[in-house]
Design a protein around this motif. Structure first.
Motif, PDB file in Angstrom:
ATOM      1  N   UNK A 144     -10.139   8.393  -4.296  1.00 18.89           N
ATOM      2  CA  UNK A 144     -10.381   8.680  -2.883  1.00 18.89           C
ATOM      3  C   UNK A 144      -9.829   7.582  -1.985  1.00 18.89           C
ATOM      4  N   UNK A 145      -9.397   6.463  -2.563  1.00 20.41           N
ATOM      5  CA  UNK A 145      -8.857   5.350  -1.800  1.00 20.41           C
ATOM      6  C   UNK A 145      -7.325   5.465  -1.733  1.00 20.41           C
ATOM      7  N   UNK A 146      -6.690   4.838  -0.739  1.00 23.83           N
ATOM      8  CA  UNK A 146      -5.232   4.951  -0.574  1.00 23.83           C
ATOM      9  C   UNK A 146      -4.431   4.584  -1.815  1.00 23.83           C
ATOM     10  N   UNK A 147      -4.810   3.491  -2.485  1.00 24.69           N
ATOM     11  CA  UNK A 147      -4.071   3.090  -3.688  1.00 24.69           C
ATOM     12  C   UNK A 147      -4.241   4.138  -4.784  1.00 24.69           C
ATOM     13  N   UNK A 148      -5.459   4.636  -4.921  1.00 24.31           N
ATOM     14  CA  UNK A 148      -5.702   5.673  -5.922  1.00 24.31           C
ATOM     15  C   UNK A 148      -4.915   6.934  -5.624  1.00 24.31           C
ATOM     16  N   UNK A 149      -4.830   7.312  -4.355  1.00 26.05           N
ATOM     17  CA  UNK A 149      -4.061   8.503  -3.985  1.00 26.05           C
ATOM     18  C   UNK A 149      -2.580   8.312  -4.284  1.00 26.05           C
ATOM     19  N   UNK A 150      -2.075   7.103  -4.023  1.00 26.42           N
ATOM     20  CA  UNK A 150      -0.667   6.826  -4.311  1.00 26.42           C
ATOM     21  C   UNK A 150      -0.385   6.922  -5.803  1.00 26.42           C
ATOM     22  N   UNK A 151      -1.245   6.327  -6.601  1.00 29.02           N
ATOM     23  CA  UNK A 151      -1.063   6.385  -8.061  1.00 29.02           C
ATOM     24  C   UNK A 151      -1.178   7.820  -8.569  1.00 29.02           C
ATOM     25  N   UNK A 152      -2.101   8.574  -7.987  1.00 29.65           N
ATOM     26  CA  UNK A 152      -2.258   9.970  -8.392  1.00 29.65           C
ATOM     27  C   UNK A 152      -1.019  10.786  -8.019  1.00 29.65           C
ATOM     28  N   UNK A 153      -0.447  10.501  -6.846  1.00 28.14           N
ATOM     29  CA  UNK A 153       0.780  11.189  -6.437  1.00 28.14           C
ATOM     30  C   UNK A 153       1.926  10.858  -7.379  1.00 28.14           C
ATOM     31  N   UNK A 154       1.983   9.616  -7.827  1.00 28.94           N
ATOM     32  CA  UNK A 154       3.025   9.221  -8.777  1.00 28.94           C
ATOM     33  C   UNK A 154       2.858   9.951 -10.100  1.00 28.94           C
ATOM     34  N   UNK A 155       1.613  10.174 -10.494  1.00 30.67           N
ATOM     35  CA  UNK A 155       1.355  10.939 -11.714  1.00 30.67           C
ATOM     36  C   UNK A 155       1.829  12.383 -11.559  1.00 30.67           C
ATOM     37  N   UNK A 156       1.607  12.944 -10.389  1.00 34.80           N
ATOM     38  CA  UNK A 156       2.062  14.323 -10.123  1.00 34.80           C
ATOM     39  C   UNK A 156       3.576  14.421 -10.237  1.00 34.80           C
ATOM     40  N   UNK A 157       4.280  13.491  -9.597  1.00 35.51           N
ATOM     41  CA  UNK A 157       5.749  13.513  -9.622  1.00 35.51           C
ATOM     42  C   UNK A 157       6.269  13.274 -11.038  1.00 35.51           C
ATOM     43  N   UNK A 158       5.631  12.360 -11.772  1.00 33.12           N
ATOM     44  CA  UNK A 158       6.060  12.111 -13.155  1.00 33.12           C
ATOM     45  C   UNK A 158       5.866  13.347 -14.020  1.00 33.12           C
TER      46      UNK A 158
END
Length: 306
Positions: free
Chosen positions: A59-73
């Motif tokens: 739910x935090x910005x860093x977590x969202x960024x990492x989650x987005x990177x997982x989606x793209x990967x």
């Protein structure tokens, strides 16, 4: 307030899948559809995480960024840092653009819906108001299509802009400037002299002709009879054969200029070994350029610069 997690998850899975498909289409990548769907499944997992663990790391910005990177990967894999970051930024841009369009329509229609930092949820009593569900199911694909079409058009316009050069044409001692477009499909040349043909439209060429002279020129073009032109004209004309878009052969009236100067960043090129093909009409509806440059002229310029 009741939230039916399965319904909300299904909706977000559908939306995430559309977003990833749009990202793939704009990036023009060859990726298996199953992999795209797997990326959508991963992206949709944010829904139960948001509902059951609202204070989680994701739910935090860093977590969202990492989650987005997982989606793209998951959806597109990893080949290089540059390509990966490009896909990540493109995914974010499409998401914000489509989501912004949807939010604007939602605000205008005042549909019952809720926007959370993590996802889009339709929330009301039960499965949600039928208007809100129809709104999302119908308007989101439309917003996504509009976003993609605008980006494709912008890419094409940028490509056209990148191929534009300032061109100075000198005829009978009089010089005028305009914008010229490098037409990679223009291979028209005089079969006898091997001179390339630069096509210019009437809006530009009429700088050298008054109304009466232009009508004579148009009449000579219609009849393909250079004898209709005055003998005392200080212009040199000829005709060049070419193949039309329908595959049939035709003849184009051409004019010999004093010179053509193409203002390029690397090195300007000036030549008099060229014909001006006369276009009796406009080359473009927006009148952004008035010359179609022969690609060999630009190639010669780059060769000289090198």
């Amino acid at each position: 307030m009741t939230i039916y997690l399965d319904a909300v998850w299904t909706l977000n899975l559908f939306l995430d899948w559309l977003l990833l498909l749009c990202t793939q289409a704009i990036a023009r990548l060859q990726v298996p559809k199953l992999r795209i769907f797997a990326g959508a499944v991963v992206a949709s997992l944010i829904v139960p995480v948001t509902v059951y663990f609202p204070d989680s790391f994701l739910a935090h910005p860093v977590g969202k960024l990492l989650f987005s990177m997982l989606i793209i990967w998951t959806a597109f894999g990893f080949r290089s840092v540059t390509r990966f970051l490009k896909m990540l930024l493109l995914f974010y841009f499409i998401t914000f653009a489509a989501g912004g369009s949807l939010f604007a329509i939602h605000y205008m229609l005042q549909t019952q819906a809720a926007f959370t930092p993590a996802s889009f949820l339709t929330v009301s009593t039960g499965y949600g108001d039928h208007v809100s569900w129809l709104f999302v199911a119908i308007m989101f694909p439309i917003a996504l299509y509009f976003t993609k079409s605008r980006m494709d058009k912008q890419r094409f316009e940028q490509f056209r802009y990148d191929q534009l050069y300032t061109v100075q044409v000198s005829i009978n001692g009089i010089a005028h400037k305009t914008e010229g477009f490098i037409d990679s499909g223009n291979h028209l040349s005089d079969p006898l002299t091997k001179r390339p043909v630069v096509i210019c439209d009437q809006l530009f060429l009429r700088n050298w002709f008054n109304e009466e002279d232009w009508q004579l020129l148009a009449q000579a073009n219609d009849n393909l009879d250079l004898g209709l032109l005055p003998e005392d004209w200080p212009y040199e004309f000829s005709v060049v054969p070419y193949q039309g878009v329908n595959g049939e052969g035709a003849l184009m009236l051409v004019l010999k200029p004093d010179s053509i100067l193409i203002e390029m960043d690397q090195s300007p090129i000036e030549t008099d070994r060229v014909w001006i093909g006369i276009q009796f009409g406009n080359l473009t509806a927006d009148r952004r350029y008035h010359c179609l440059l022969h690609p060999s002229l630009v190639h010669d310029a780059s060769t000289q610069a090198g």
